[in-house]
Design a protein around this motif. Structure first.
Motif, PDB file in Angstrom:
ATOM      1  N   UNK A  77       0.833  -1.204   0.000  1.00  0.00           N
ATOM      2  CA  UNK A  77       0.000   0.000   0.000  1.00  0.00           C
ATOM      3  C   UNK A  77       0.869   1.255   0.000  1.00  0.00           C
ATOM      4  N   UNK A  78       1.211   1.728  -1.174  1.00  0.00           N
ATOM      5  CA  UNK A  78       2.127   2.866  -1.303  1.00  0.00           C
ATOM      6  C   UNK A  78       1.488   4.206  -0.960  1.00  0.00           C
ATOM      7  N   UNK A  79       0.177   4.348  -1.179  1.00  0.00           N
ATOM      8  CA  UNK A  79      -0.469   5.635  -0.925  1.00  0.00           C
ATOM      9  C   UNK A  79      -1.199   5.694   0.416  1.00  0.00           C
ATOM     10  N   UNK A  80      -1.132   4.603   1.190  1.00  0.00           N
ATOM     11  CA  UNK A  80      -1.687   4.608   2.545  1.00  0.00           C
ATOM     12  C   UNK A  80      -3.202   4.584   2.645  1.00  0.00           C
ATOM     13  N   UNK A  81      -3.896   4.144   1.570  1.00  0.00           N
ATOM     14  CA  UNK A  81      -5.361   4.135   1.618  1.00  0.00           C
ATOM     15  C   UNK A  81      -5.944   2.817   2.138  1.00  0.00           C
ATOM     16  N   UNK A  82      -5.070   1.874   2.534  1.00  0.00           N
ATOM     17  CA  UNK A  82      -5.546   0.623   3.117  1.00  0.00           C
ATOM     18  C   UNK A  82      -5.906  -0.451   2.112  1.00  0.00           C
ATOM     19  N   UNK A  83      -5.670  -0.206   0.831  1.00  0.00           N
ATOM     20  CA  UNK A  83      -5.956  -1.209  -0.196  1.00  0.00           C
ATOM     21  C   UNK A  83      -4.926  -1.080  -1.313  1.00  0.00           C
ATOM     22  N   UNK A  84      -4.968  -2.004  -2.250  1.00  0.00           N
ATOM     23  CA  UNK A  84      -4.008  -1.996  -3.362  1.00  0.00           C
ATOM     24  C   UNK A  84      -4.710  -1.704  -4.673  1.00  0.00           C
ATOM     25  N   UNK A  85      -4.237  -0.682  -5.381  1.00  0.00           N
ATOM     26  CA  UNK A  85      -4.715  -0.494  -6.742  1.00  0.00           C
ATOM     27  C   UNK A  85      -3.847  -1.372  -7.649  1.00  0.00           C
ATOM     28  N   UNK A  86      -4.136  -1.396  -8.923  1.00  0.00           N
ATOM     29  CA  UNK A  86      -3.428  -2.315  -9.819  1.00  0.00           C
ATOM     30  C   UNK A  86      -1.929  -2.020  -9.878  1.00  0.00           C
ATOM     31  N   UNK A  87      -1.560  -0.758  -9.903  1.00  0.00           N
ATOM     32  CA  UNK A  87      -0.144  -0.408  -9.949  1.00  0.00           C
ATOM     33  C   UNK A  87       0.571  -0.872  -8.683  1.00  0.00           C
TER      34      UNK A  87
END
Length: 115
Positions: A77-87
């Motif tokens: 989780x690079x952006x810290x939103x608690x989930x994973x986007x495709x990137x």
């Protein structure tokens, strides 16, 4: 080659042979397919709930505890939103494969040399 993930979970690193077999574009397509298997279809991201529910489709459910799934999620989780986007998912998968990191570095160097 086997690599550790999180605490005691070990996975066999098939990525370098997949890249060799499928090529770069084919491999990225397979990563994208893996992302779609694990994602929450409404939110279009991998959440803890979607990872827990869908990980059995990849044969992971019996091998990974909730803590290990959370560790995997937070590690990617690079952006810290608690989930994973495709990137984020693709970056995590590449980071988990040291041999693939070497191949990626080689692709980058070849691409930069052409510029």
């Amino acid at each position: 080659m086997a690599h550790a993930l999180g605490h005691d979970v070990v996975f066999e690193d098939f990525f370098p042979s997949m890249v060799e077999k499928l090529g770069g574009e084919g491999f990225l397509k397979e990563l994208s397919n893996g992302f779609r298997v694990l994602m929450d279809e409404e939110k279009e991201v991998i959440t803890f709930e979607s990872l827990k529910k869908n990980s059995e489709l990849l044969g992971l459910k019996g091998n990974m505890s909730d803590d290990e799934l959370m560790c995997m999620l937070s590690e990617g989780d690079l952006d810290g939103d608690g989930c994973l986007n495709e990137m984020e998912f693709c970056v995590l998968m590449v980071r988990l494969s040291p041999d693939l990191m070497d191949i990626s570095r080689m692709w980058l160097e070849e691409t930069l040399a052409k510029l």
